[in-house]
Design a protein around this motif. Structure first.
Motif, PDB file in Angstrom:
ATOM      1  N   SER A   1      -3.016   3.045  27.401  1.00 10.02           N
ATOM      2  CA  SER A   1      -4.368   2.937  27.948  1.00 10.02           C
ATOM      3  C   SER A   1      -5.273   2.245  26.949  1.00 10.02           C
ATOM      4  CB  SER A   1      -4.932   4.325  28.289  1.00 10.02           C
ATOM      5  OG  SER A   1      -5.048   5.117  27.122  1.00 10.02           O
ATOM      6  N   GLY A   2      -6.370   1.715  27.462  1.00  7.26           N
ATOM      7  CA  GLY A   2      -7.320   1.014  26.608  1.00  7.26           C
ATOM      8  C   GLY A   2      -8.705   1.050  27.216  1.00  7.26           C
ATOM      9  N   PRO A   3      -9.619   0.234  26.721  1.00  6.20           N
ATOM     10  CA  PRO A   3     -10.989   0.207  27.258  1.00  6.20           C
ATOM     11  C   PRO A   3     -11.034  -0.096  28.752  1.00  6.20           C
ATOM     12  CG  PRO A   3     -10.868  -1.005  25.201  1.00  6.20           C
ATOM     13  CD  PRO A   3      -9.465  -0.675  25.573  1.00  6.20           C
TER      14      PRO A   3
ATOM     15  N   LEU B   1      -2.572   7.012  24.265  1.00  5.59           N
ATOM     16  CA  LEU B   1      -3.311   5.932  23.591  1.00  5.59           C
ATOM     17  C   LEU B   1      -2.526   4.625  23.592  1.00  5.59           C
ATOM     18  CD1 LEU B   1      -4.743   7.866  20.504  1.00  5.59           C
ATOM     19  CD2 LEU B   1      -5.959   7.234  22.591  1.00  5.59           C
ATOM     20  N   SER B   2      -1.200   4.726  23.760  1.00  4.02           N
ATOM     21  CA  SER B   2      -0.347   3.530  23.766  1.00  4.02           C
ATOM     22  C   SER B   2      -0.257   2.874  25.133  1.00  4.02           C
ATOM     23  CB  SER B   2       1.070   3.893  23.304  1.00  4.02           C
ATOM     24  OG  SER B   2       1.052   4.428  22.012  1.00  4.02           O
TER      25      SER B   2
ATOM     26  N   GLN C   1      -3.883  -4.567  24.138  1.00  4.45           N
ATOM     27  CA  GLN C   1      -5.063  -4.121  24.866  1.00  4.45           C
ATOM     28  C   GLN C   1      -5.216  -2.598  24.842  1.00  4.45           C
ATOM     29  OE1 GLN C   1      -4.958  -5.801  28.856  1.00  4.45           O
ATOM     30  NE2 GLN C   1      -3.983  -7.673  28.102  1.00  4.45           N
ATOM     31  N   THR C   2      -4.271  -1.899  24.202  1.00  5.48           N
ATOM     32  CA  THR C   2      -4.307  -0.431  24.192  1.00  5.48           C
ATOM     33  C   THR C   2      -5.201   0.088  23.067  1.00  5.48           C
ATOM     34  OG1 THR C   2      -2.401  -0.238  22.711  1.00  5.48           O
ATOM     35  CG2 THR C   2      -1.949  -0.357  25.086  1.00  5.48           C
ATOM     36  N   TRP C   3      -5.584   1.360  23.207  1.00  6.20           N
ATOM     37  CA  TRP C   3      -6.407   1.995  22.182  1.00  6.20           C
ATOM     38  C   TRP C   3      -5.716   1.988  20.824  1.00  6.20           C
ATOM     39  CZ3 TRP C   3     -11.217   2.361  23.137  1.00  6.20           C
ATOM     40  CH2 TRP C   3     -11.707   2.718  24.397  1.00  6.20           C
ATOM     41  N   LEU C   4      -4.412   2.253  20.816  1.00  5.49           N
ATOM     42  CA  LEU C   4      -3.693   2.338  19.567  1.00  5.49           C
ATOM     43  C   LEU C   4      -3.652   0.987  18.853  1.00  5.49           C
ATOM     44  CD1 LEU C   4      -2.500   4.826  18.278  1.00  5.49           C
ATOM     45  CD2 LEU C   4      -0.245   4.118  19.055  1.00  5.49           C
ATOM     46  N   SER C   5      -3.491  -0.065  19.623  1.00  7.80           N
ATOM     47  CA  SER C   5      -3.475  -1.395  19.030  1.00  7.80           C
ATOM     48  C   SER C   5      -4.864  -1.789  18.533  1.00  7.80           C
ATOM     49  CB  SER C   5      -2.987  -2.428  20.052  1.00  7.80           C
ATOM     50  OG  SER C   5      -2.882  -3.698  19.467  1.00  7.80           O
ATOM     51  N   ILE C   6      -5.889  -1.376  19.283  1.00  3.80           N
ATOM     52  CA  ILE C   6      -7.271  -1.659  18.856  1.00  3.80           C
ATOM     53  C   ILE C   6      -7.570  -0.952  17.535  1.00  3.80           C
ATOM     54  CG2 ILE C   6      -9.694  -1.221  19.424  1.00  3.80           C
ATOM     55  CD1 ILE C   6      -8.877  -1.698  22.385  1.00  3.80           C
ATOM     56  N   ILE C   7      -7.087   0.293  17.420  1.00  2.00           N
ATOM     57  CA  ILE C   7      -7.260   1.022  16.157  1.00  2.00           C
ATOM     58  C   ILE C   7      -6.513   0.304  15.046  1.00  2.00           C
ATOM     59  CG2 ILE C   7      -6.789   3.190  14.953  1.00  2.00           C
ATOM     60  CD1 ILE C   7      -7.061   4.579  17.703  1.00  2.00           C
TER      61      ILE C   7
END
Length: 666
Positions: free
Chosen positions: A523-525, A520-521, A542-548
């Motif tokens: 990779s992203g959309p 998750l750190s 831009q990563t999934w973890l940052s988006i969360i």
């Protein structure tokens, strides 16, 4: 009869040394499982002797087959069900009354029984003398005196077990219940059940009624039970009184007590109403807390340094050229394994400390003087020891709660521990305080624990409504166990067993979750960004973890907490230790320059709110996995959500109170 496959139950009263005996018998394999429909742990010991496979089921401690708690219900259900070849009843030679009371109920079931009288050495020093041969003849079963801590008598027990099917039923009619006898015999013959089970059914034992099930719907059976209850108004009290009469008779015939006082000079200090609570609190705060901080932390730091010195990066970099696979191995797999290894000293050390307090007899002496105070704020009497242990690290403290004999208090304590700020959370809090509150560093010591106490009281109040199914409150101070020094082989084996259980049951999940969080750190959309996202704040956003993490920003921005903190705190779900390094990456500074960065972007009211929120907004993955092992998935999820909501609510309250105070005093 099973010639080549023997199943034996081992039951006993609490504080009789049963766990030590089980530990000594587990020379080959010990398997742990939760009893169906509960979180009660059942140990299964298996070994082979001369081609005979022996399975020993270790039941929770109980005083009676009439259960008051879930743990006792599990023991009663298995004993009354009768799906075994024989049963070992372990009792304390220091407490013959409770031992024989449980034994008589088991005897009446008509199964082969062995009575183990443990702690014979301590009983002898206290002035107890037993006529073992006479007691054995009266009961009609083998009576084996043991000193489990020294292994005395256990080899004989092991040999008895493989021949347990050769033993008789014992004296199943050791009690004549007078006018109740005709009903017992008729019900036993009508339903084809044991004498003991018939007695429990007539006595309205709910566990016995559950086992009999639909057979109670028979009109003749119902009329028979009703007739017995009409003739004897309170059958349960009548049966208990008859059993206690026989217990006293057996003790008068076969047990001699010299009358030596059981209280020592140490007990007089612990039980003193004036000094006892003070001594208990000092022991808990200084012995438990200081041992964790002074002994375990340096050991963990030393181990971390040793792991960091290993040339993993060089070795993997030499053999693996693909950047993504290299990052998976180093940042994912190795990071998970090394983190798990870092936890082992904490788990072993806390298990060692708490097992010592339990097995030495200190546990009752420490908890009893302050039990009344603890209950008022909703903390189980023994729970304070585990909560203090949790201030070092939540993971081993939750693991160690499995030693608590009452399931309600075990579950409640395990749910409370994540509200206690661990060392890693305290480091984050200290940095915030150093940046914004340098002249009020004393607040760093007081505020997190004050907030934690509020959280503990909230979860305790919540449990009164939602944990009723676990059972009512139960005091532990039934008897005062002797003070001993439990430094023997079985004790170390028990501590290692707790440590091994954590590694085997939680270890793999911890590593897997860290790998998931690694993915998750990076990779992203838009797809896989790659390992470079771990070192680039622009890519990291831009990563999934940052988006969360940014999803938390609208909640925290209302109280002046920057998005960088929101994103970094999400990484705390992995481990709190990575929050500061992630925050440094977000601000584009070295970790040492964080104090200046934090000071520039956060106000005093926001800093206080952030300290409150960080205190227990969420436990890390390792804590969640360990919590799930003790209380189950459902309660873990509920507790985690509740913990976040309480953290958020208290942070908002702290922010607005600090804002009002700053306006009044400026």
């Amino acid at each position: 009869m099973r010639d080549n496959n023997i199943k034996v139950l081992i039951a006993g009263i609490p504080n009789c040394g049963k766990s030590t005996i089980v530990s000594e018998l587990s020379g080959v394999t010990i398997r742990i499982a939760n009893y169906p429909g509960t979180t009660v742990s059942i140990n299964r010991v298996e070994y082979n002797i001369n081609g005979i496979k022996v399975s020993i089921i270790d039941l929770p401690g109980t005083y009676s087959l009439r259960a008051n708690m879930v743990d006792e219900s599990v023991a009663a259900r298995e004993i009354l069900r009768g799906d075994y070849d024989g049963i070992i009843v372990v009792g304390s030679a220091l407490d013959p009354e409770q031992t024989l009371y449980l034994l008589i109920q088991v005897l009446e079931l008509g199964k082969p029984v062995i009575l183990v009288l443990n702690m014979m050495d301590l009983a002898s020093r206290r002035g107890f003398q037993y006529d073992i041969e006479g007691l054995s003849k009266a009961l009609g079963i083998p009576v084996l005196p043991t000193v489990a801590a020294k292994g005395a008598g256990l080899s004989k027990l092991k040999n008895m077990i493989i021949k347990i099917y050769e033993l008789g039923q014992g004296n199943t009619h050791i009690i004549n219940y007078g006018k109740l006898e005709k009903y017992i015999e008729t019900l036993s013959n009508t339903l084809g059940i044991s004498r003991g089970l018939a007695i429990e059914v007539i006595s309205d034992n709910p566990v016995a009624k559950e086992i009999i099930g639909s057979l109670l719907n028979n009109d003749y059976v119902r009329q028979l039970i009703e007739s017995a209850r009409r003739e004897i108004e309170d059958v349960s009290s009548y049966v208990a009184a008859m059993r206690w009469n026989v217990v006293r008779s057996l003790i008068n015939r076969f047990v001699i007590k010299s009358g030596k006082p059981s209280f020592s000079k140490y007990d007089e200090l612990f039980m003193n109403p004036k000094y006892g609570p003070i001594i208990s609190i000092l022991l808990l705060l200084f012995v438990v807390a200081e041992t964790i901080f002074l002994a375990l932390e340096p050991l963990v730091d030393l181990l971390s340094t040793a792991l960091n010195s290993l040339p993993i990066n060089d070795v993997v970099g030499y053999y693996v050229t693909n950047e993504l696979i290299r990052s998976l191995i180093i940042d994912g797999v190795w990071n998970g394994i090394s983190t798990l290894i870092d936890f082992i000293p904490y788990v072993f050390g806390v298990a060692l400390l708490i097992a010592f307090i339990e097995d030495s007899g200190l546990i009752v002496r420490i908890s009893f003087p302050i039990e009344r105070w603890l209950r008022r704020v909703g903390i189980p009497s023994r729970g304070l020891i585990y909560l203090i242990a949790g201030s070092g690290c939540n993971v081993p403290a939750i693991t160690a709660t499995k030693a608590m004999p009452n399931i309600r208090d075990r579950v409640l304590t395990a749910l409370m521990i994540p509200y206690i700020p661990c060392t890693a959370r305290f480091v984050i809090i200290s940095l915030i305080a150093a940046a914004v509150l340098p002249h009020l560093m004393g607040l760093v010591v007081v505020l997190p624990y004050a907030v934690a106490l509020i959280g503990v009281i909230i979860i305790s109040s919540f449990s009164k409504v939602h944990l009723k199914f676990i059972g009512g409150k139960a005091p532990y101070s039934y008897t005062l166990p002797p003070l001993v020094l439990p430094l023997h082989k079985a004790f170390i084996k028990k501590v290692w067993h707790y440590t091994y259980e954590f590694i085997s049951r939680a270890g793999a999940l911890i590593v897997i979750f860290i790998i998931v969080m690694w993915f998750l750190s990076i990779s992203g959309p838009s797809g896989v960004i790659g390992p470079k996202a771990l070192d680039n704040p622009v890519l990291l956003r831009q990563t999934w973890l940052s988006i969360i993490g940014n999803a938390l920003s609208p909640l925290l921005s209302q109280i002046g907490i920057p998005w960088q903190f929101s994103a970094a705190l999400v990484y705390g779900y992995i481990f709190k230790e990575v929050v500061l390094s992630t925050l440094a990456l977000m601000y584009g500074v070295e970790e040492g320059g964080l104090i200046h960065a934090v000071k520039s972007f956060i106000s005093l009211p926001s800093a206080i709110a952030l300290i409150v929120f960080t205190t227990f907004y969420s436990p890390c993955i390792a804590t969640l996995i360990t919590e799930k092992q003790v209380v189950g998935l459902r309660l873990t999820v509920i507790n985690t959500i509740l913990q976040f909501l309480v953290a958020l609510g208290l942070a908002y309250m702290a922010y607005h109170m600090a804002l009002i105070a700053s306006r009044l005093f400026v």
